[in-house]
Write an enzyme that holds these catalytic residues in place. Structure first.
Site, PDB file in Angstrom:
ATOM      1  N   LYS A   1       0.813  -1.191   0.000  1.00 38.78           N
ATOM      2  CA  LYS A   1       0.000   0.000   0.000  1.00 38.78           C
ATOM      3  C   LYS A   1       0.862   1.263   0.000  1.00 38.78           C
ATOM      4  O   LYS A   1       0.380   2.356  -0.225  1.00 38.78           O
ATOM      5  CB  LYS A   1      -0.872   0.015   1.271  1.00 38.78           C
ATOM      6  CG  LYS A   1      -1.873  -1.135   1.346  1.00 38.78           C
ATOM      7  CD  LYS A   1      -2.629  -1.135   2.672  1.00 38.78           C
ATOM      8  CE  LYS A   1      -1.980  -2.160   3.576  1.00 38.78           C
ATOM      9  NZ  LYS A   1      -2.771  -2.556   4.736  1.00 38.78           N
ATOM     10  N   GLY A   2       2.140   1.088   0.284  1.00 42.58           N
ATOM     11  CA  GLY A   2       3.019   2.233   0.527  1.00 42.58           C
ATOM     12  C   GLY A   2       3.119   3.223  -0.619  1.00 42.58           C
ATOM     13  O   GLY A   2       3.369   4.407  -0.402  1.00 42.58           O
TER      14      GLY A   2
ATOM     15  N   LYS B   1      17.233   3.737  -0.476  1.00 43.57           N
ATOM     16  CA  LYS B   1      18.169   3.676   0.659  1.00 43.57           C
ATOM     17  C   LYS B   1      19.314   2.756   0.266  1.00 43.57           C
ATOM     18  O   LYS B   1      19.339   1.582   0.628  1.00 43.57           O
ATOM     19  CB  LYS B   1      17.452   2.999   1.844  1.00 43.57           C
ATOM     20  CG  LYS B   1      16.863   3.902   2.888  1.00 43.57           C
ATOM     21  CD  LYS B   1      16.574   3.059   4.136  1.00 43.57           C
ATOM     22  CE  LYS B   1      15.166   3.216   4.610  1.00 43.57           C
ATOM     23  NZ  LYS B   1      14.840   2.345   5.749  1.00 43.57           N
TER      24      LYS B   1
ATOM     25  N   ARG C   1       0.713   6.438   7.729  1.00 42.42           N
ATOM     26  CA  ARG C   1       0.626   6.496   6.267  1.00 42.42           C
ATOM     27  C   ARG C   1       0.048   7.816   5.766  1.00 42.42           C
ATOM     28  O   ARG C   1       0.394   8.277   4.691  1.00 42.42           O
ATOM     29  CB  ARG C   1      -0.286   5.384   5.743  1.00 42.42           C
ATOM     30  CG  ARG C   1       0.336   4.010   5.721  1.00 42.42           C
ATOM     31  CD  ARG C   1      -0.504   3.088   4.844  1.00 42.42           C
ATOM     32  NE  ARG C   1      -0.281   1.688   5.138  1.00 42.42           N
ATOM     33  CZ  ARG C   1       0.752   0.967   4.657  1.00 42.42           C
ATOM     34  NH1 ARG C   1       1.640   1.529   3.884  1.00 42.42           N
ATOM     35  NH2 ARG C   1       0.865  -0.303   4.967  1.00 42.42           N
TER      36      ARG C   1
ATOM     37  N   ASP D   1       4.505   3.367   6.099  1.00 51.21           N
ATOM     38  CA  ASP D   1       4.018   3.082   7.457  1.00 51.21           C
ATOM     39  C   ASP D   1       5.079   2.443   8.332  1.00 51.21           C
ATOM     40  O   ASP D   1       6.098   1.925   7.858  1.00 51.21           O
ATOM     41  CB  ASP D   1       2.841   2.111   7.397  1.00 51.21           C
ATOM     42  CG  ASP D   1       3.305   0.691   7.070  1.00 51.21           C
ATOM     43  OD1 ASP D   1       4.054   0.513   6.092  1.00 51.21           O
ATOM     44  OD2 ASP D   1       2.938  -0.252   7.811  1.00 51.21           O
TER      45      ASP D   1
ATOM     46  N   ASP E   1      14.938  -0.753  -0.331  1.00 49.96           N
ATOM     47  CA  ASP E   1      15.739  -0.853   0.875  1.00 49.96           C
ATOM     48  C   ASP E   1      16.773  -1.961   0.652  1.00 49.96           C
ATOM     49  O   ASP E   1      17.800  -1.736   0.033  1.00 49.96           O
ATOM     50  CB  ASP E   1      14.758  -1.127   2.017  1.00 49.96           C
ATOM     51  CG  ASP E   1      15.395  -1.155   3.388  1.00 49.96           C
ATOM     52  OD1 ASP E   1      16.349  -0.420   3.606  1.00 49.96           O
ATOM     53  OD2 ASP E   1      14.913  -1.912   4.250  1.00 49.96           O
TER      54      ASP E   1
ATOM     55  N   GLU F   1       7.092   1.843  -6.854  1.00 54.04           N
ATOM     56  CA  GLU F   1       7.277   1.430  -5.464  1.00 54.04           C
ATOM     57  C   GLU F   1       7.577   2.646  -4.593  1.00 54.04           C
ATOM     58  O   GLU F   1       8.066   3.662  -5.068  1.00 54.04           O
ATOM     59  CB  GLU F   1       8.416   0.390  -5.433  1.00 54.04           C
ATOM     60  CG  GLU F   1       8.846  -0.109  -4.090  1.00 54.04           C
ATOM     61  CD  GLU F   1       7.776  -0.849  -3.295  1.00 54.04           C
ATOM     62  OE1 GLU F   1       6.698  -0.271  -3.089  1.00 54.04           O
ATOM     63  OE2 GLU F   1       8.043  -1.984  -2.866  1.00 54.04           O
ATOM     64  N   ASP F   2       7.287   2.520  -3.314  1.00 53.88           N
ATOM     65  CA  ASP F   2       7.555   3.634  -2.400  1.00 53.88           C
ATOM     66  C   ASP F   2       9.044   3.763  -2.085  1.00 53.88           C
ATOM     67  O   ASP F   2       9.613   4.838  -2.132  1.00 53.88           O
ATOM     68  CB  ASP F   2       6.746   3.480  -1.096  1.00 53.88           C
ATOM     69  CG  ASP F   2       6.868   2.096  -0.450  1.00 53.88           C
ATOM     70  OD1 ASP F   2       7.596   1.228  -0.985  1.00 53.88           O
ATOM     71  OD2 ASP F   2       6.233   1.875   0.595  1.00 53.88           O
TER      72      ASP F   2
ATOM     73  N   PHE G   1      14.719   4.785   9.392  1.00 50.46           N
ATOM     74  CA  PHE G   1      13.364   4.318   9.102  1.00 50.46           C
ATOM     75  C   PHE G   1      12.449   5.527   8.934  1.00 50.46           C
ATOM     76  O   PHE G   1      12.379   6.385   9.797  1.00 50.46           O
ATOM     77  CB  PHE G   1      12.834   3.395  10.196  1.00 50.46           C
ATOM     78  CG  PHE G   1      11.711   2.551   9.676  1.00 50.46           C
ATOM     79  CD1 PHE G   1      11.976   1.366   8.993  1.00 50.46           C
ATOM     80  CD2 PHE G   1      10.392   2.964   9.818  1.00 50.46           C
ATOM     81  CE1 PHE G   1      10.942   0.601   8.460  1.00 50.46           C
ATOM     82  CE2 PHE G   1       9.358   2.205   9.291  1.00 50.46           C
ATOM     83  CZ  PHE G   1       9.636   1.022   8.616  1.00 50.46           C
TER      84      PHE G   1
HETATM   85  P1  IMP Z   1      13.153  -4.276   0.500  1.00 50.39           P
HETATM   86  O1  IMP Z   1      12.588  -5.550  -0.029  1.00 50.39           O
HETATM   87  O2  IMP Z   1      14.055  -4.506   1.679  1.00 50.39           O
HETATM   88  O3  IMP Z   1      13.809  -3.408  -0.556  1.00 50.39           O
HETATM   89  O4  IMP Z   1      11.972  -3.485   1.177  1.00 50.39           O
HETATM   90  C1  IMP Z   1      11.051  -2.790   0.479  1.00 50.39           C
HETATM   91  C2  IMP Z   1       9.817  -2.566   1.340  1.00 50.39           C
HETATM   92  O5  IMP Z   1      10.124  -2.446   2.719  1.00 50.39           O
HETATM   93  C3  IMP Z   1       9.182  -1.269   0.960  1.00 50.39           C
HETATM   94  O6  IMP Z   1       8.246  -1.445  -0.063  1.00 50.39           O
HETATM   95  C4  IMP Z   1       8.528  -0.833   2.257  1.00 50.39           C
HETATM   96  O7  IMP Z   1       7.253  -1.396   2.345  1.00 50.39           O
HETATM   97  C5  IMP Z   1       9.397  -1.426   3.323  1.00 50.39           C
HETATM   98  N1  IMP Z   1      10.344  -0.418   3.855  1.00 50.39           N
HETATM   99  C6  IMP Z   1      11.676  -0.400   3.722  1.00 50.39           C
HETATM  100  N2  IMP Z   1      12.233   0.651   4.338  1.00 50.39           N
HETATM  101  C7  IMP Z   1      11.218   1.332   4.905  1.00 50.39           C
HETATM  102  C8  IMP Z   1      11.142   2.544   5.676  1.00 50.39           C
HETATM  103  O8  IMP Z   1      12.119   3.232   6.007  1.00 50.39           O
HETATM  104  N3  IMP Z   1       9.894   2.923   6.054  1.00 50.39           N
HETATM  105  C9  IMP Z   1       8.770   2.228   5.736  1.00 50.39           C
HETATM  106  N4  IMP Z   1       8.796   1.102   5.004  1.00 50.39           N
HETATM  107  C10 IMP Z   1      10.004   0.654   4.590  1.00 50.39           C
HETATM  108 MG    MG Z   2       6.185  -1.430   0.116  1.00 50.70          MG
END
Ligand code: IMP
Ligand code: MG
Length: 180
Positions: free
Chosen positions: A42-43, A130, A164, A158, A102, A98-99, A151
């Protein structure tokens, strides 16, 4: 009372300006095409709607919902599809929206998954990146902002389903997730 936020990272106005620039870039790159934009729930919802409203090219949209995080702030390293696309994407130009990227786990998995369905192309558009936390290499085609390893919440993002609807993006204070 102690605030849940350490500081503002990005104000709504700054986000809006950058989103307009990304839309202009996408307009140029997809001139003459009708790409399918896939919002990751949902982000990315606010980013997705803000971005798509600024496009001038014709476009289609769809959504996926995936889960890689539990309720915490650490990735579980696994990706589960909670909602898939409504239709096949064969022959289409796909842009995943995507939001935040990470560790890279979610987007590298999703990109491979969608590429296996024979689209014309798959590109990635993320509002936030990030890079310090990257564990899986992912080529990001459109990137709003590079941010430090903290974070963050707001503008769709969220922590355990909270914050959110904040219009700005904030750094969440570590005391909220019990690290302070
Ligand atoms: P990844 O698979 O580790 O790249 O994570 C991606 C997902 O983790 C994003 O779509 C977010 O939903 C969540 N996420 C990663 N970092 C943050 C943050 O700082 N705040 C909120 N959600 C995050
Ligand atoms: Mg996400």
């Amino acid at each position: 009372m102690q605030s849940d936020f350490s500081r503002v990272l990005l104000r709504r106005e700054e986000i809006g300006k950058r989103v307009a620039e990304l839309a202009a870039e996408i307009d140029r790159d997809y001139a003459g095409k009708t790409p399918l934009f896939v919002g990751i729930l949902k982000g990315s919802v606010f980013f997705f709607t803000d971005l798509l409203q600024q496009l001038h090219i014709p476009a289609q949209l769809d959504f996926m919902s995936v889960s890689s995080y539990g309720n915490g702030d650490q990735t579980s390293g696994r990706v589960r599809i909670m909602k898939d696309l409504d239709r096949p994407i064969e022959g289409q130009h796909v842009v995943i929206v995507e939001d935040i990227i990470d560790s890279g786990t979610t987007l590298s998995y999703l990109k491979r998954l969608l590429e296996s369905r024979n689209p014309a192309s798959v590109r990635i558009c993320t509002l936030l990146d990030k890079p310090d936390r990257r564990r899986t290499e992912v080529a990001v085609d459109y990137r709003g902002f590079v941010i430090p390893d903290e974070f963050i919440v707001g503008y769709g993002l969220d922590y355990a389903e909270r914050y959110r609807l904040e219009p700005d993006i904030y750094v969440l204070d570590p005391h909220v997730y019990g690290k302070e």
